[in-house]
Design a protein around this motif. Structure first.
Motif, PDB file in Angstrom:
ATOM      1  N   ASN A   1      -8.037 -18.926  -5.780  1.00 11.20           N
ATOM      2  CA  ASN A   1      -6.735 -18.447  -6.237  1.00 11.20           C
ATOM      3  C   ASN A   1      -6.885 -17.754  -7.597  1.00 11.20           C
ATOM      4  OD1 ASN A   1      -4.004 -18.068  -6.637  1.00 11.20           O
ATOM      5  ND2 ASN A   1      -3.626 -20.170  -7.297  1.00 11.20           N
ATOM      6  N   PRO A   2      -6.638 -16.418  -7.609  1.00  6.01           N
ATOM      7  CA  PRO A   2      -6.246 -15.580  -6.469  1.00  6.01           C
ATOM      8  C   PRO A   2      -7.453 -14.941  -5.788  1.00  6.01           C
ATOM      9  CG  PRO A   2      -6.052 -14.316  -8.480  1.00  6.01           C
ATOM     10  CD  PRO A   2      -6.549 -15.676  -8.890  1.00  6.01           C
ATOM     11  N   ILE A   3      -7.261 -14.578  -4.524  1.00  3.21           N
ATOM     12  CA  ILE A   3      -8.181 -13.680  -3.836  1.00  3.21           C
ATOM     13  C   ILE A   3      -7.543 -12.295  -3.905  1.00  3.21           C
ATOM     14  CG2 ILE A   3      -9.366 -13.152  -1.679  1.00  3.21           C
ATOM     15  CD1 ILE A   3      -8.894 -16.073  -0.849  1.00  3.21           C
ATOM     16  N   THR A   4      -8.156 -11.406  -4.648  1.00  7.30           N
ATOM     17  CA  THR A   4      -7.583 -10.072  -4.885  1.00  7.30           C
ATOM     18  C   THR A   4      -8.504  -9.018  -4.287  1.00  7.30           C
ATOM     19  OG1 THR A   4      -6.635 -10.852  -6.960  1.00  7.30           O
ATOM     20  CG2 THR A   4      -6.710  -8.476  -6.613  1.00  7.30           C
ATOM     21  N   GLU A   5      -7.954  -8.202  -3.366  1.00  8.16           N
ATOM     22  CA  GLU A   5      -8.759  -7.170  -2.712  1.00  8.16           C
ATOM     23  C   GLU A   5      -8.019  -5.831  -2.705  1.00  8.16           C
ATOM     24  OE1 GLU A   5     -11.118  -8.619   0.951  1.00  8.16           O
ATOM     25  OE2 GLU A   5      -9.302  -9.840   0.921  1.00  8.16           O
TER      26      GLU A   5
ATOM     27  N   ILE B   1      -4.062   3.361   0.784  1.00  8.92           N
ATOM     28  CA  ILE B   1      -4.791   2.560  -0.193  1.00  8.92           C
ATOM     29  C   ILE B   1      -3.846   1.482  -0.700  1.00  8.92           C
ATOM     30  CG2 ILE B   1      -4.235   4.176  -2.078  1.00  8.92           C
ATOM     31  CD1 ILE B   1      -6.933   3.347  -3.335  1.00  8.92           C
ATOM     32  N   GLY B   2      -4.343   0.226  -0.792  1.00  4.76           N
ATOM     33  CA  GLY B   2      -3.430  -0.846  -1.138  1.00  4.76           C
ATOM     34  C   GLY B   2      -4.110  -2.029  -1.794  1.00  4.76           C
ATOM     35  N   LEU B   3      -3.311  -3.063  -2.038  1.00  3.02           N
ATOM     36  CA  LEU B   3      -3.747  -4.273  -2.718  1.00  3.02           C
ATOM     37  C   LEU B   3      -3.310  -5.485  -1.907  1.00  3.02           C
ATOM     38  CD1 LEU B   3      -4.878  -5.707  -5.311  1.00  3.02           C
ATOM     39  CD2 LEU B   3      -2.522  -5.647  -6.185  1.00  3.02           C
ATOM     40  N   SER B   4      -4.233  -6.429  -1.723  1.00  2.00           N
ATOM     41  CA  SER B   4      -3.949  -7.693  -1.050  1.00  2.00           C
ATOM     42  C   SER B   4      -4.219  -8.843  -2.004  1.00  2.00           C
ATOM     43  CB  SER B   4      -4.831  -7.834   0.196  1.00  2.00           C
ATOM     44  OG  SER B   4      -4.768  -9.144   0.734  1.00  2.00           O
TER      45      SER B   4
ATOM     46  N   ASP C   1       0.826  -1.210   0.000  1.00  2.00           N
ATOM     47  CA  ASP C   1       0.000   0.000   0.000  1.00  2.00           C
ATOM     48  C   ASP C   1       0.859   1.259   0.000  1.00  2.00           C
ATOM     49  OD1 ASP C   1       0.457   0.858   2.877  1.00  2.00           O
ATOM     50  OD2 ASP C   1      -0.559  -1.026   3.263  1.00  2.00           O
ATOM     51  N   VAL C   2       0.203   2.371  -0.269  1.00  2.00           N
ATOM     52  CA  VAL C   2       0.824   3.683  -0.213  1.00  2.00           C
ATOM     53  C   VAL C   2      -0.065   4.568   0.640  1.00  2.00           C
ATOM     54  CG1 VAL C   2      -0.324   4.383  -2.364  1.00  2.00           C
ATOM     55  CG2 VAL C   2       1.707   5.605  -1.597  1.00  2.00           C
ATOM     56  N   GLY C   3       0.562   5.446   1.442  1.00  7.21           N
ATOM     57  CA  GLY C   3      -0.207   6.307   2.332  1.00  7.21           C
ATOM     58  C   GLY C   3       0.291   7.749   2.306  1.00  7.21           C
ATOM     59  N   PHE C   4      -0.637   8.675   2.526  1.00  8.86           N
ATOM     60  CA  PHE C   4      -0.325  10.098   2.609  1.00  8.86           C
ATOM     61  C   PHE C   4      -1.007  10.674   3.843  1.00  8.86           C
ATOM     62  CE2 PHE C   4      -0.177   8.948  -1.837  1.00  8.86           C
ATOM     63  CZ  PHE C   4       1.000   9.535  -2.276  1.00  8.86           C
TER      64      PHE C   4
END
Length: 219
Positions: A146-150, A114-117, A93-96
């Motif tokens: 497979n895959p579980i993408t969130e 905000i990120g990706l799992s 993820d990236v945060g501000f």
């Protein structure tokens, strides 16, 4: 125009000239109570994990903060297919945000991330079935998510305490909402022949609670 460019350049230099740059390395423990399903039919897919996390955090002299975060965990669930399953989970993820405390000894930061799992679960089972000749044969069934993408987003609070100019400890916690999809596959084979195969895409959503702790290196 030249004056405007000069002002922008001055602002950027001011932002980075007295910046704190810190790498945090430690353990994290994602907990994810989630719901899996489609068309109103849902099932529980709550999971928890343990893994390694690293992030780079930049704090400007004025307090503006941004960070990049990567983590890898071994995750498990007891709610899927009435089995205790394990898988590998990648989070990035990236945060501000803003650092409300920022001095030589400590930093307290609040960011919006905000990120990706990405995760996967797999279960193989063996059972006996009846062949067309009436004899019992051994069959293998394999079920996959497979895959579980969130995608996930939400606030994160981070605290760093420095024992000296470059080395310290940190702890932070994030509370996110995660939503995405999972590719479900179910197939069975016996004697090299396919008995059945089914695949579909399922929705998944839920909260994602992520505490972390470890070492910090400031430069």
């Amino acid at each position: 125009m030249k004056r405007l460019l000069a002002l922008v350049a001055t602002a950027m230099l001011t932002t980075f000239a007295f910046a704190e740059n810190t790498v945090h390395l430690g353990a994290f423990f994602p907990i994810h109570p989630a719901t899996l399903g489609q068309d109103g039919q849902t099932a529980d897919l709550s999971s928890s994990g343990f893994g390694v996390n690293v992030d780079y955090t930049h704090v400007s002299d004025g307090g503006f903060t941004f960070k990049f975060d990567l983590g890898l965990t071994r995750t498990s669930t007891k709610d899927l297919w009435d089995e205790s399953l394990s898988g590998v989970n990648f989070l990035g993820d990236v945060g501000f945000g803003w650092s409300f405390i920022h001095d030589e000894k400590m930093t307290l930061t609040l960011t919006g991330n905000i990120g990706l799992s990405v995760c996967s679960y797999n279960l193989k089972e063996e059972y006996y079935t009846t062949s067309y000749t009436g004899s019992k044969v051994l069959a293998e069934r394999e079920r996959k998510l497979n895959p579980i993408t969130e995608f996930y987003f939400g606030p994160e609070v981070a605290f760093t305490y420095r024992f000296n100019k470059h080395f310290g400890a940190f702890a932070d916690v994030g509370l996110f909402y995660a939503t995405g999809s999972a590719d479900y596959k179910d197939k069975a084979e016996a004697l090299g022949n396919k008995l059945y195969e089914r695949s579909e895409s399922l929705d998944i959503s839920g909260l994602l609670f992520v505490p972390k702790a470890g070492m910090s290196f400031t430069f």
